[in-house]
Design a protein around this motif. Structure first.
Motif, PDB file in Angstrom:
ATOM      1  N   GLY A  91      85.733  14.983  50.041  1.00  0.00           N
ATOM      2  CA  GLY A  91      86.398  14.046  49.139  1.00  0.00           C
ATOM      3  C   GLY A  91      87.894  14.029  49.371  1.00  0.00           C
ATOM      4  O   GLY A  91      88.386  14.408  50.432  1.00  0.00           O
ATOM      5  N   THR A  92      88.623  13.621  48.316  1.00  0.00           N
ATOM      6  CA  THR A  92      90.083  13.571  48.373  1.00  0.00           C
ATOM      7  C   THR A  92      90.664  14.897  47.913  1.00  0.00           C
ATOM      8  O   THR A  92      90.278  15.404  46.852  1.00  0.00           O
ATOM      9  CB  THR A  92      90.605  12.441  47.469  1.00  0.00           C
ATOM     10  OG1 THR A  92      90.019  11.203  47.880  1.00  0.00           O
ATOM     11  CG2 THR A  92      92.123  12.337  47.554  1.00  0.00           C
ATOM     12  N   GLN A  93      91.562  15.445  48.699  1.00  0.00           N
ATOM     13  CA  GLN A  93      92.186  16.709  48.327  1.00  0.00           C
ATOM     14  C   GLN A  93      93.042  16.515  47.072  1.00  0.00           C
ATOM     15  O   GLN A  93      93.811  15.559  46.966  1.00  0.00           O
ATOM     16  CB  GLN A  93      93.072  17.233  49.479  1.00  0.00           C
ATOM     17  CG  GLN A  93      92.322  17.553  50.759  1.00  0.00           C
ATOM     18  CD  GLN A  93      91.494  18.818  50.647  1.00  0.00           C
ATOM     19  OE1 GLN A  93      91.863  19.760  49.950  1.00  0.00           O
ATOM     20  NE2 GLN A  93      90.351  18.836  51.327  1.00  0.00           N
ATOM     21  N   VAL A  94      92.894  17.450  46.113  1.00  0.00           N
ATOM     22  CA  VAL A  94      93.666  17.387  44.867  1.00  0.00           C
ATOM     23  C   VAL A  94      94.319  18.740  44.606  1.00  0.00           C
ATOM     24  O   VAL A  94      93.833  19.782  45.059  1.00  0.00           O
ATOM     25  CB  VAL A  94      92.786  16.999  43.656  1.00  0.00           C
ATOM     26  CG1 VAL A  94      92.258  15.580  43.826  1.00  0.00           C
ATOM     27  CG2 VAL A  94      91.643  17.977  43.482  1.00  0.00           C
ATOM     28  N   SER A  95      95.414  18.691  43.839  1.00  0.00           N
ATOM     29  CA  SER A  95      96.134  19.926  43.513  1.00  0.00           C
ATOM     30  C   SER A  95      95.355  20.721  42.467  1.00  0.00           C
ATOM     31  O   SER A  95      94.681  20.153  41.599  1.00  0.00           O
ATOM     32  CB  SER A  95      97.529  19.581  42.992  1.00  0.00           C
ATOM     33  OG  SER A  95      98.155  20.724  42.461  1.00  0.00           O
ATOM     34  N   LEU A  96      95.465  22.048  42.567  1.00  0.00           N
ATOM     35  CA  LEU A  96      94.819  22.897  41.565  1.00  0.00           C
ATOM     36  C   LEU A  96      95.460  22.733  40.187  1.00  0.00           C
ATOM     37  O   LEU A  96      94.864  23.129  39.174  1.00  0.00           O
ATOM     38  CB  LEU A  96      94.892  24.361  42.004  1.00  0.00           C
ATOM     39  CG  LEU A  96      94.105  24.711  43.276  1.00  0.00           C
ATOM     40  CD1 LEU A  96      94.345  26.178  43.660  1.00  0.00           C
ATOM     41  CD2 LEU A  96      92.613  24.464  43.077  1.00  0.00           C
ATOM     42  N   ASP A  97      96.631  22.127  40.145  1.00  0.00           N
ATOM     43  CA  ASP A  97      97.306  21.851  38.857  1.00  0.00           C
ATOM     44  C   ASP A  97      96.851  20.523  38.260  1.00  0.00           C
ATOM     45  O   ASP A  97      97.265  20.173  37.147  1.00  0.00           O
ATOM     46  CB  ASP A  97      98.830  21.817  39.061  1.00  0.00           C
ATOM     47  CG  ASP A  97      99.388  23.156  39.503  1.00  0.00           C
ATOM     48  OD1 ASP A  97      98.806  24.194  39.112  1.00  0.00           O
ATOM     49  OD2 ASP A  97     100.385  23.171  40.250  1.00  0.00           O
ATOM     50  N   ASN A  98      96.016  19.808  38.979  1.00  0.00           N
ATOM     51  CA  ASN A  98      95.585  18.489  38.514  1.00  0.00           C
ATOM     52  C   ASN A  98      94.071  18.357  38.585  1.00  0.00           C
ATOM     53  O   ASN A  98      93.539  17.313  38.962  1.00  0.00           O
ATOM     54  CB  ASN A  98      96.274  17.413  39.361  1.00  0.00           C
ATOM     55  CG  ASN A  98      96.065  16.014  38.810  1.00  0.00           C
ATOM     56  OD1 ASN A  98      95.939  15.818  37.600  1.00  0.00           O
ATOM     57  ND2 ASN A  98      96.013  15.039  39.710  1.00  0.00           N
ATOM     58  N   SER A 119      91.171  28.282  46.581  1.00  0.00           N
ATOM     59  CA  SER A 119      92.251  27.906  47.499  1.00  0.00           C
ATOM     60  C   SER A 119      92.625  26.438  47.385  1.00  0.00           C
ATOM     61  O   SER A 119      93.774  26.057  47.626  1.00  0.00           O
ATOM     62  CB  SER A 119      91.816  28.179  48.953  1.00  0.00           C
ATOM     63  OG  SER A 119      91.453  29.525  49.130  1.00  0.00           O
ATOM     64  N   GLY A 120      91.657  25.598  47.037  1.00  0.00           N
ATOM     65  CA  GLY A 120      91.923  24.172  46.944  1.00  0.00           C
ATOM     66  C   GLY A 120      90.762  23.448  46.268  1.00  0.00           C
ATOM     67  O   GLY A 120      89.800  24.074  45.826  1.00  0.00           O
ATOM     68  N   ALA A 121      90.881  22.122  46.190  1.00  0.00           N
ATOM     69  CA  ALA A 121      89.842  21.330  45.546  1.00  0.00           C
ATOM     70  C   ALA A 121      89.790  19.935  46.140  1.00  0.00           C
ATOM     71  O   ALA A 121      90.791  19.426  46.686  1.00  0.00           O
ATOM     72  CB  ALA A 121      90.097  21.246  44.051  1.00  0.00           C
ATOM     73  N   VAL A 122      88.606  19.315  46.087  1.00  0.00           N
ATOM     74  CA  VAL A 122      88.430  17.924  46.507  1.00  0.00           C
ATOM     75  C   VAL A 122      87.745  17.163  45.380  1.00  0.00           C
ATOM     76  O   VAL A 122      86.943  17.721  44.606  1.00  0.00           O
ATOM     77  CB  VAL A 122      87.600  17.807  47.798  1.00  0.00           C
ATOM     78  CG1 VAL A 122      88.351  18.373  48.980  1.00  0.00           C
ATOM     79  CG2 VAL A 122      86.258  18.520  47.654  1.00  0.00           C
ATOM     80  N   ARG A 123      88.059  15.893  45.291  1.00  0.00           N
ATOM     81  CA  ARG A 123      87.484  15.043  44.241  1.00  0.00           C
ATOM     82  C   ARG A 123      86.562  14.028  44.902  1.00  0.00           C
ATOM     83  O   ARG A 123      86.973  13.255  45.761  1.00  0.00           O
ATOM     84  CB  ARG A 123      88.597  14.359  43.447  1.00  0.00           C
ATOM     85  CG  ARG A 123      88.127  13.532  42.277  1.00  0.00           C
ATOM     86  CD  ARG A 123      89.299  13.190  41.377  1.00  0.00           C
ATOM     87  NE  ARG A 123      89.870  14.424  40.829  1.00  0.00           N
ATOM     88  CZ  ARG A 123      91.123  14.524  40.368  1.00  0.00           C
ATOM     89  NH1 ARG A 123      91.933  13.477  40.410  1.00  0.00           N
ATOM     90  NH2 ARG A 123      91.557  15.670  39.888  1.00  0.00           N
ATOM     91  N   VAL A 124      85.304  14.059  44.472  1.00  0.00           N
ATOM     92  CA  VAL A 124      84.293  13.155  45.023  1.00  0.00           C
ATOM     93  C   VAL A 124      83.996  12.009  44.062  1.00  0.00           C
ATOM     94  O   VAL A 124      83.782  10.876  44.494  1.00  0.00           O
ATOM     95  CB  VAL A 124      83.002  13.926  45.319  1.00  0.00           C
ATOM     96  CG1 VAL A 124      81.917  13.001  45.847  1.00  0.00           C
ATOM     97  CG2 VAL A 124      83.261  15.049  46.326  1.00  0.00           C
TER      98      VAL A 124
END
Length: 269
Positions: free
Chosen positions: A208-215, A263-268
């Motif tokens: 998906g789209t990489q997103v900040s861990l703060d968001n 470490s990170g996140a993605v939004r699907v």
């Protein structure tokens, strides 16, 4: 009768007169012919006495033969040279082919060694993470902070499925229905809303789209490690918590992000 009458005479027998006359006539005729020819001789043309030299071909023939022999020898030398060149080319080609095969073999061996080293490093890091999670779980108990997500729509369905699997066993390669590994759980949760994710965590970390861990938003996929080479994934359910199939000691749990910061996140969705 004479006393010598019985002894043969040594005199030549007398020739008959007719034979003598015939021989005399013949001789006279011959002499006459010679005399006539002698008289008529000066009036006739002198005989041709010029000498005609025939062309000599021996020298030219020897030159031709010599040239032919030289040409034959040159052809033989050319053929021998060509054979040597062909043999050298074949040897060089064979050597080059062997060297290329050896280079390919070494490159493949190096590639395998690097892949094995990388896998070993990832396994060591995962083992370290697993040990840390086990220690944290033992010290804080297996209970997780209670949180009911306020997500709606597809995200709510994904979270509901993931939370319903809490307590199931962790099995490497597990895809349900009662045992899971981390990526198997995430894939099954998103499949409930018609999203077909890749099977492994490495691919899911870039799905998906990489997103900040703060968001973060409920339904985001969390990953541990680098994007594209992640070794663990989970689902953010909101309220600073996630659901994931952690390890064989904990199974599927719902934990605070502080338990094991991703470490990170993605939004699907």
């Amino acid at each position: 009768m004479s006393h010598t009458a019985h002894i043969p005479s040594h005199r030549k027998p007398r020739q008959r007169a007719s034979k003598t006359a015939l021989r005399a006539g013949v001789a006279g005729g011959v002499l006459s012919t010679i005399a006539v020819a002698g008289a008529a001789g000066p009036a006739q043309a002198e005989p041709v006495t010029q000498t005609i030299e025939m062309p000599t071909i021996t020298a030219g023939l020897s030159t031709t033969v010599a040239a032919s022999a030289q040409a034959t020898q040159q052809v033989a030398l050319d053929l021998e040279t060509q054979a040597d060149e062909d043999a050298a080319a074949a040897t060089a080609a064979k050597t080059a082919k062997k060297a290329k095969a050896e280079a390919v073999r070494k490159a493949e061996a190096k590639k395998k060694a690097e892949a094995a080293a990388k896998a070993k490093a990832e396994a060591a890091e995962r083992a370290s993470r697993t040990a840390e999670r086990t220690t944290l779980s033992a010290s804080s108990g297996s209970s997780s902070p209670s949180y009911s997500s306020n997500a709606t729509g597809s995200a709510a369905s994904v979270i509901a499925f993931a939370q319903s699997q809490v307590g199931d066993a962790y099995v490497s390669g597990g895809t349900g229905p009662n045992s899971w590994d981390c990526s198997g759980l995430v894939q099954a949760a998103f499949r409930t809303v018609g999203v077909d994710l890749p099977r492994v965590s490495q691919s899911q970390s870039t799905a998906g789209t990489q997103v900040s861990l703060d968001n973060l938003q409920p339904g985001d996929i969390l990953y541990w490690g680098s994007a594209g080479s992640a070794y663990h994934v989970g689902i953010y359910v909101g309220g600073g918590q996630f659901v994931g199939a952690q390890n064989s000691s904990t199974g599927v749990v719902q934990k605070s992000l502080d338990y094991d910061p991703p470490s990170g996140a993605v939004r699907v969705l």
